[in-house]
Design a protein around this motif. Structure first.
Motif, PDB file in Angstrom:
ATOM      1  N   ALA A 108       5.086  15.347  -2.486  1.00 40.80           N
ATOM      2  CA  ALA A 108       3.653  15.063  -2.549  1.00 40.80           C
ATOM      3  C   ALA A 108       3.387  13.594  -2.238  1.00 40.80           C
ATOM      4  CB  ALA A 108       3.098  15.426  -3.920  1.00 40.80           C
ATOM      5  N   ALA A 109       4.252  12.735  -2.740  1.00 44.34           N
ATOM      6  CA  ALA A 109       4.080  11.298  -2.500  1.00 44.34           C
ATOM      7  C   ALA A 109       4.222  10.976  -1.019  1.00 44.34           C
ATOM      8  CB  ALA A 109       5.085  10.504  -3.323  1.00 44.34           C
ATOM      9  N   LEU A 110       5.092  11.702  -0.316  1.00 41.38           N
ATOM     10  CA  LEU A 110       5.283  11.453   1.110  1.00 41.38           C
ATOM     11  C   LEU A 110       3.977  11.644   1.874  1.00 41.38           C
ATOM     12  CD1 LEU A 110       7.108  10.775   3.508  1.00 41.38           C
ATOM     13  CD2 LEU A 110       7.694  13.214   3.623  1.00 41.38           C
ATOM     14  N   THR A 111       3.258  12.705   1.591  1.00 45.46           N
ATOM     15  CA  THR A 111       1.993  12.907   2.307  1.00 45.46           C
ATOM     16  C   THR A 111       0.970  11.834   1.929  1.00 45.46           C
ATOM     17  OG1 THR A 111       1.103  14.494   0.714  1.00 45.46           O
ATOM     18  CG2 THR A 111       2.375  15.393   2.556  1.00 45.46           C
ATOM     19  N   GLU A 112       1.026  11.360   0.695  1.00 44.76           N
ATOM     20  CA  GLU A 112       0.119  10.278   0.287  1.00 44.76           C
ATOM     21  C   GLU A 112       0.495   8.957   0.957  1.00 44.76           C
ATOM     22  OE1 GLU A 112      -2.821  10.572  -1.227  1.00 44.76           O
ATOM     23  OE2 GLU A 112      -2.315  12.698  -0.994  1.00 44.76           O
ATOM     24  N   VAL A 113       1.793   8.730   1.144  1.00 46.70           N
ATOM     25  CA  VAL A 113       2.242   7.532   1.847  1.00 46.70           C
ATOM     26  C   VAL A 113       1.757   7.557   3.292  1.00 46.70           C
ATOM     27  CG1 VAL A 113       4.298   6.370   2.775  1.00 46.70           C
ATOM     28  CG2 VAL A 113       4.204   7.007   0.366  1.00 46.70           C
ATOM     29  N   LEU A 114       1.882   8.697   3.946  1.00 47.94           N
ATOM     30  CA  LEU A 114       1.417   8.806   5.333  1.00 47.94           C
ATOM     31  C   LEU A 114      -0.099   8.636   5.406  1.00 47.94           C
ATOM     32  CD1 LEU A 114       3.795  11.615   6.594  1.00 47.94           C
ATOM     33  CD2 LEU A 114       3.949   9.150   7.030  1.00 47.94           C
ATOM     34  N   ARG A 115      -0.813   9.152   4.426  1.00 49.89           N
ATOM     35  CA  ARG A 115      -2.263   8.951   4.371  1.00 49.89           C
ATOM     36  C   ARG A 115      -2.584   7.462   4.212  1.00 49.89           C
ATOM     37  NH1 ARG A 115      -6.717  11.876   3.178  1.00 49.89           N
ATOM     38  NH2 ARG A 115      -8.463  10.775   2.270  1.00 49.89           N
ATOM     39  N   ALA A 116      -1.865   6.786   3.324  1.00 47.93           N
ATOM     40  CA  ALA A 116      -2.079   5.350   3.113  1.00 47.93           C
ATOM     41  C   ALA A 116      -1.773   4.565   4.385  1.00 47.93           C
ATOM     42  CB  ALA A 116      -1.213   4.850   1.960  1.00 47.93           C
TER      43      ALA A 116
ATOM     44  N   VAL B 102      10.086   2.688   2.440  1.00 48.59           N
ATOM     45  CA  VAL B 102       9.362   3.500   1.447  1.00 48.59           C
ATOM     46  C   VAL B 102       9.469   4.975   1.820  1.00 48.59           C
ATOM     47  CG1 VAL B 102       7.088   4.026   0.465  1.00 48.59           C
ATOM     48  CG2 VAL B 102       7.763   1.641   0.828  1.00 48.59           C
ATOM     49  N   ILE B 103       9.261   5.277   3.097  1.00 54.70           N
ATOM     50  CA  ILE B 103       9.337   6.663   3.556  1.00 54.70           C
ATOM     51  C   ILE B 103      10.771   7.176   3.474  1.00 54.70           C
ATOM     52  CG2 ILE B 103       8.985   8.197   5.546  1.00 54.70           C
ATOM     53  CD1 ILE B 103       6.671   6.284   6.374  1.00 54.70           C
ATOM     54  N   SER B 104      11.716   6.387   3.951  1.00 56.17           N
ATOM     55  CA  SER B 104      13.125   6.796   3.891  1.00 56.17           C
ATOM     56  C   SER B 104      13.568   7.005   2.449  1.00 56.17           C
ATOM     57  CB  SER B 104      14.021   5.749   4.562  1.00 56.17           C
ATOM     58  OG  SER B 104      13.722   5.651   5.942  1.00 56.17           O
ATOM     59  N   GLY B 105      13.084   6.180   1.539  1.00 59.03           N
ATOM     60  CA  GLY B 105      13.414   6.333   0.120  1.00 59.03           C
ATOM     61  C   GLY B 105      12.913   7.644  -0.449  1.00 59.03           C
ATOM     62  N   LEU B 106      11.717   8.032  -0.060  1.00 63.10           N
ATOM     63  CA  LEU B 106      11.192   9.330  -0.507  1.00 63.10           C
ATOM     64  C   LEU B 106      12.017  10.469   0.071  1.00 63.10           C
ATOM     65  CD1 LEU B 106       7.357   8.655  -0.270  1.00 63.10           C
ATOM     66  CD2 LEU B 106       8.689   9.020  -2.363  1.00 63.10           C
ATOM     67  N   LEU B 107      12.409  10.333   1.335  1.00 65.07           N
ATOM     68  CA  LEU B 107      13.257  11.362   1.948  1.00 65.07           C
ATOM     69  C   LEU B 107      14.620  11.424   1.265  1.00 65.07           C
ATOM     70  CD1 LEU B 107      12.349  10.773   5.709  1.00 65.07           C
ATOM     71  CD2 LEU B 107      11.605  12.681   4.254  1.00 65.07           C
ATOM     72  N   ASP B 108      15.167  10.274   0.891  1.00 61.77           N
ATOM     73  CA  ASP B 108      16.428  10.246   0.134  1.00 61.77           C
ATOM     74  C   ASP B 108      16.274  11.004  -1.181  1.00 61.77           C
ATOM     75  OD1 ASP B 108      17.820   8.725   2.021  1.00 61.77           O
ATOM     76  OD2 ASP B 108      17.374   6.816   1.017  1.00 61.77           O
ATOM     77  N   ALA B 109      15.160  10.759  -1.878  1.00 65.21           N
ATOM     78  CA  ALA B 109      14.909  11.441  -3.153  1.00 65.21           C
ATOM     79  C   ALA B 109      14.767  12.946  -2.941  1.00 65.21           C
ATOM     80  CB  ALA B 109      13.655  10.876  -3.821  1.00 65.21           C
TER      81      ALA B 109
ATOM     82  N   ARG C  24       0.838  -1.215   0.000  1.00 64.02           N
ATOM     83  CA  ARG C  24       0.000   0.000   0.000  1.00 64.02           C
ATOM     84  C   ARG C  24       0.866   1.255   0.000  1.00 64.02           C
ATOM     85  NH1 ARG C  24      -5.145  -0.271   2.316  1.00 64.02           N
ATOM     86  NH2 ARG C  24      -5.277   1.914   1.726  1.00 64.02           N
ATOM     87  N   LEU C  25       1.950   1.234   0.771  1.00 61.29           N
ATOM     88  CA  LEU C  25       2.833   2.398   0.838  1.00 61.29           C
ATOM     89  C   LEU C  25       3.556   2.611  -0.490  1.00 61.29           C
ATOM     90  CD1 LEU C  25       4.352   2.103   4.438  1.00 61.29           C
ATOM     91  CD2 LEU C  25       2.246   3.242   3.697  1.00 61.29           C
ATOM     92  N   ARG C  26       3.999   1.528  -1.125  1.00 62.49           N
ATOM     93  CA  ARG C  26       4.662   1.653  -2.433  1.00 62.49           C
ATOM     94  C   ARG C  26       3.701   2.219  -3.484  1.00 62.49           C
ATOM     95  NH1 ARG C  26       7.061  -3.223  -0.762  1.00 62.49           N
ATOM     96  NH2 ARG C  26       5.508  -4.431  -1.921  1.00 62.49           N
ATOM     97  N   GLU C  27       2.448   1.778  -3.451  1.00 65.13           N
ATOM     98  CA  GLU C  27       1.449   2.327  -4.379  1.00 65.13           C
ATOM     99  C   GLU C  27       1.308   3.834  -4.176  1.00 65.13           C
ATOM    100  OE1 GLU C  27      -2.286   0.323  -3.788  1.00 65.13           O
ATOM    101  OE2 GLU C  27      -1.412  -1.639  -4.232  1.00 65.13           O
TER     102      GLU C  27
END
Length: 193
Positions: free
Chosen positions: A81-89, A129-136, A69-72
Protein backbone atom coordinates in the motif's frame (compact mmCIF):
# COMPACT_ATOMS: atom_id res chain seq x y z
CA UNK A 1 22.36 29.41 8.34
CA UNK A 2 20.31 32.57 8.85
CA UNK A 3 16.74 32.81 7.62
CA UNK A 4 17.73 35.69 5.35
CA UNK A 5 20.56 33.72 3.74
CA UNK A 6 18.30 30.69 3.33
CA UNK A 7 15.68 32.90 1.62
CA UNK A 8 18.35 34.25 -0.73
CA UNK A 9 19.54 30.76 -1.58
CA UNK A 10 15.93 29.75 -2.23
CA UNK A 11 15.53 32.66 -4.70
CA UNK A 12 18.78 31.66 -6.39
CA UNK A 13 17.62 28.03 -6.65
CA UNK A 14 14.28 29.07 -8.14
CA UNK A 15 15.97 31.39 -10.66
CA UNK A 16 18.56 28.76 -11.60
CA UNK A 17 16.07 25.92 -11.99
CA UNK A 18 13.87 28.03 -14.25
CA UNK A 19 16.71 29.29 -16.43
CA UNK A 20 18.54 25.97 -16.68
CA UNK A 21 15.34 24.09 -17.52
CA UNK A 22 14.59 26.66 -20.24
CA UNK A 23 18.02 26.97 -21.86
CA UNK A 24 20.31 24.31 -20.39
CA UNK A 25 23.18 24.48 -17.93
CA UNK A 26 25.83 25.55 -20.43
CA UNK A 27 23.82 28.47 -21.80
CA UNK A 28 22.84 29.82 -18.38
CA UNK A 29 25.14 32.42 -16.87
CA UNK A 30 25.65 33.59 -13.29
CA UNK A 31 24.60 37.07 -14.45
CA UNK A 32 21.27 35.69 -15.68
CA UNK A 33 20.67 33.78 -12.45
CA UNK A 34 21.42 36.87 -10.36
CA UNK A 35 19.16 39.05 -12.51
CA UNK A 36 16.28 36.55 -12.38
CA UNK A 37 16.67 36.21 -8.59
CA UNK A 38 16.78 39.99 -8.18
CA UNK A 39 20.19 40.01 -6.49
CA UNK A 40 23.66 41.29 -7.30
CA UNK A 41 26.06 38.93 -9.05
CA UNK A 42 28.28 39.03 -5.97
CA UNK A 43 25.42 37.52 -3.95
CA UNK A 44 25.64 34.38 -6.07
CA UNK A 45 29.37 34.13 -5.33
CA UNK A 46 28.81 34.88 -1.65
CA UNK A 47 26.51 31.87 -1.41
CA UNK A 48 28.22 29.56 -3.92
CA UNK A 49 31.73 29.37 -5.39
CA UNK A 50 30.23 29.47 -8.88
CA UNK A 51 27.53 28.20 -11.21
CA UNK A 52 28.54 24.55 -10.87
CA UNK A 53 28.40 24.71 -7.07
CA UNK A 54 25.03 26.48 -7.23
CA UNK A 55 23.71 23.81 -9.57
CA UNK A 56 25.06 20.97 -7.42
CA UNK A 57 23.48 22.51 -4.30
CA UNK A 58 20.23 22.98 -6.23
CA UNK A 59 20.10 19.32 -7.24
CA UNK A 60 20.92 18.20 -3.70
CA UNK A 61 18.21 20.49 -2.30
CA UNK A 62 15.65 19.16 -4.78
CA UNK A 63 16.56 15.53 -4.17
CA UNK A 64 16.36 16.01 -0.41
CA UNK A 65 12.89 17.55 -0.72
CA UNK A 66 11.68 14.77 -3.04
CA UNK A 67 13.17 12.04 -0.84
CA UNK A 68 11.53 13.52 2.26
CA UNK A 69 8.13 13.43 0.54
CA UNK A 70 8.69 9.83 -0.56
CA UNK A 71 9.78 8.75 2.94
CA UNK A 72 6.64 10.34 4.40
CA UNK A 73 4.49 8.42 1.93
CA UNK A 74 6.41 5.19 2.62
CA UNK A 75 5.45 5.41 6.29
CA UNK A 76 1.71 5.29 5.53
CA UNK A 77 1.16 1.55 5.82
CA UNK A 78 2.28 -1.91 4.78
CA UNK A 79 4.83 -2.01 1.92
CA UNK A 80 2.42 -2.79 -0.95
CA UNK A 81 0.00 0.00 0.00
CA UNK A 82 2.85 2.36 0.82
CA UNK A 83 4.38 1.76 -2.62
CA UNK A 84 1.33 3.16 -4.38
CA UNK A 85 1.34 6.13 -2.00
CA UNK A 86 5.03 6.73 -2.73
CA UNK A 87 4.34 6.75 -6.47
CA UNK A 88 1.44 9.14 -5.88
CA UNK A 89 3.73 11.43 -3.85
CA UNK A 90 6.31 11.30 -6.63
CA UNK A 91 3.71 12.20 -9.27
CA UNK A 92 2.48 15.09 -7.13
CA UNK A 93 6.00 16.35 -6.39
CA UNK A 94 7.08 16.21 -10.03
CA UNK A 95 3.81 17.84 -11.06
CA UNK A 96 4.47 20.70 -8.66
CA UNK A 97 8.21 20.95 -9.46
CA UNK A 98 8.38 19.99 -13.11
CA UNK A 99 11.24 22.36 -13.93
CA UNK A 100 13.36 20.62 -11.30
CA UNK A 101 12.41 17.21 -12.70
CA UNK A 102 13.31 18.30 -16.22
CA UNK A 103 16.62 19.54 -14.88
CA UNK A 104 17.37 16.23 -13.21
CA UNK A 105 16.57 14.33 -16.40
CA UNK A 106 18.39 16.67 -18.75
CA UNK A 107 21.56 17.37 -16.84
CA UNK A 108 22.19 14.99 -13.96
CA UNK A 109 22.96 11.89 -16.01
CA UNK A 110 25.39 13.55 -18.36
CA UNK A 111 28.93 12.28 -18.10
CA UNK A 112 30.07 14.99 -15.73
CA UNK A 113 32.02 13.72 -12.73
CA UNK A 114 30.90 16.73 -10.68
CA UNK A 115 27.34 15.41 -10.61
CA UNK A 116 28.05 11.69 -10.11
CA UNK A 117 27.66 12.17 -6.35
CA UNK A 118 24.33 13.91 -6.94
CA UNK A 119 23.08 11.03 -9.08
CA UNK A 120 24.22 8.68 -6.31
CA UNK A 121 22.23 10.78 -3.85
CA UNK A 122 19.14 10.47 -6.05
CA UNK A 123 19.61 6.71 -6.20
CA UNK A 124 20.12 6.23 -2.48
CA UNK A 125 17.67 8.80 -1.11
CA UNK A 126 14.77 8.85 -3.56
CA UNK A 127 14.92 5.65 -5.60
CA UNK A 128 16.08 3.89 -2.45
CA UNK A 129 12.69 4.53 -0.84
CA UNK A 130 11.00 2.52 -3.59
CA UNK A 131 13.65 -0.20 -3.61
CA UNK A 132 13.36 -0.45 0.18
CA UNK A 133 9.63 -1.06 -0.07
CA UNK A 134 10.25 -3.70 -2.72
CA UNK A 135 12.85 -5.32 -0.44
CA UNK A 136 10.26 -5.42 2.36
CA UNK A 137 7.71 -6.94 -0.01
CA UNK A 138 10.21 -9.57 -1.13
CA UNK A 139 10.96 -10.42 2.50
CA UNK A 140 7.21 -10.84 3.09
CA UNK A 141 6.88 -13.08 0.02
CA UNK A 142 4.74 -10.38 -1.63
CA UNK A 143 6.91 -9.94 -4.73
CA UNK A 144 7.37 -12.30 -7.67
CA UNK A 145 10.53 -14.42 -7.48
CA UNK A 146 13.66 -13.18 -9.20
CA UNK A 147 12.88 -9.45 -9.14
CA UNK A 148 16.00 -7.33 -8.73
CA UNK A 149 14.61 -4.73 -6.35
CA UNK A 150 17.28 -2.14 -7.19
CA UNK A 151 16.47 -2.31 -10.90
CA UNK A 152 12.72 -2.47 -10.24
CA UNK A 153 12.94 0.53 -7.90
CA UNK A 154 14.75 2.53 -10.57
CA UNK A 155 12.22 1.45 -13.19
CA UNK A 156 9.23 2.44 -11.06
CA UNK A 157 10.83 5.77 -10.13
CA UNK A 158 11.64 6.50 -13.79
CA UNK A 159 8.16 5.51 -14.89
CA UNK A 160 6.58 7.91 -12.42
CA UNK A 161 8.87 10.78 -13.49
CA UNK A 162 8.08 10.17 -17.16
CA UNK A 163 4.34 9.85 -16.52
CA UNK A 164 4.33 13.02 -14.39
CA UNK A 165 6.15 15.08 -17.02
CA UNK A 166 3.95 13.73 -19.80
CA UNK A 167 0.85 14.52 -17.73
CA UNK A 168 1.98 18.08 -16.96
CA UNK A 169 2.99 18.68 -20.59
CA UNK A 170 0.11 17.08 -22.48
CA UNK A 171 -2.85 17.09 -20.09
CA UNK A 172 -2.16 19.48 -17.19
CA UNK A 173 -5.87 19.79 -16.35
CA UNK A 174 -6.21 16.06 -15.80
CA UNK A 175 -6.63 15.30 -12.08
CA UNK A 176 -3.77 13.65 -10.21
CA UNK A 177 -6.19 10.95 -9.01
CA UNK A 178 -6.80 9.76 -12.59
CA UNK A 179 -3.11 9.65 -13.44
CA UNK A 180 -2.29 7.87 -10.18
CA UNK A 181 -5.10 5.32 -10.71
CA UNK A 182 -3.53 4.23 -13.99
CA UNK A 183 -0.05 3.99 -12.45
CA UNK A 184 -1.50 2.07 -9.52
CA UNK A 185 -3.15 -0.47 -11.87
CA UNK A 186 0.10 -0.91 -13.78
CA UNK A 187 2.06 -1.53 -10.57
CA UNK A 188 -0.59 -3.97 -9.34
CA UNK A 189 -0.16 -5.88 -12.61
CA UNK A 190 3.59 -5.94 -12.13
CA UNK A 191 3.22 -7.12 -8.55
CA UNK A 192 0.63 -9.72 -9.46
CA UNK A 193 -2.15 -8.20 -7.40
Amino acid sequence: MSARREATRQRLFEAAVTLISEQGFGATTVDQIAERAGVAKGTVYYNFAGKTELYTALLEWGIQRLAARLREAAATGPPRAALTEVLRAELAFIGAHEALARLLLAEAWRTNRVWYATVGQLRSEAIGVISGLLDAMAADGDLPEGIDTAVAGSALFGMAVTVALDWRTRAPDRPLDEVHATVERMVAGFLGG
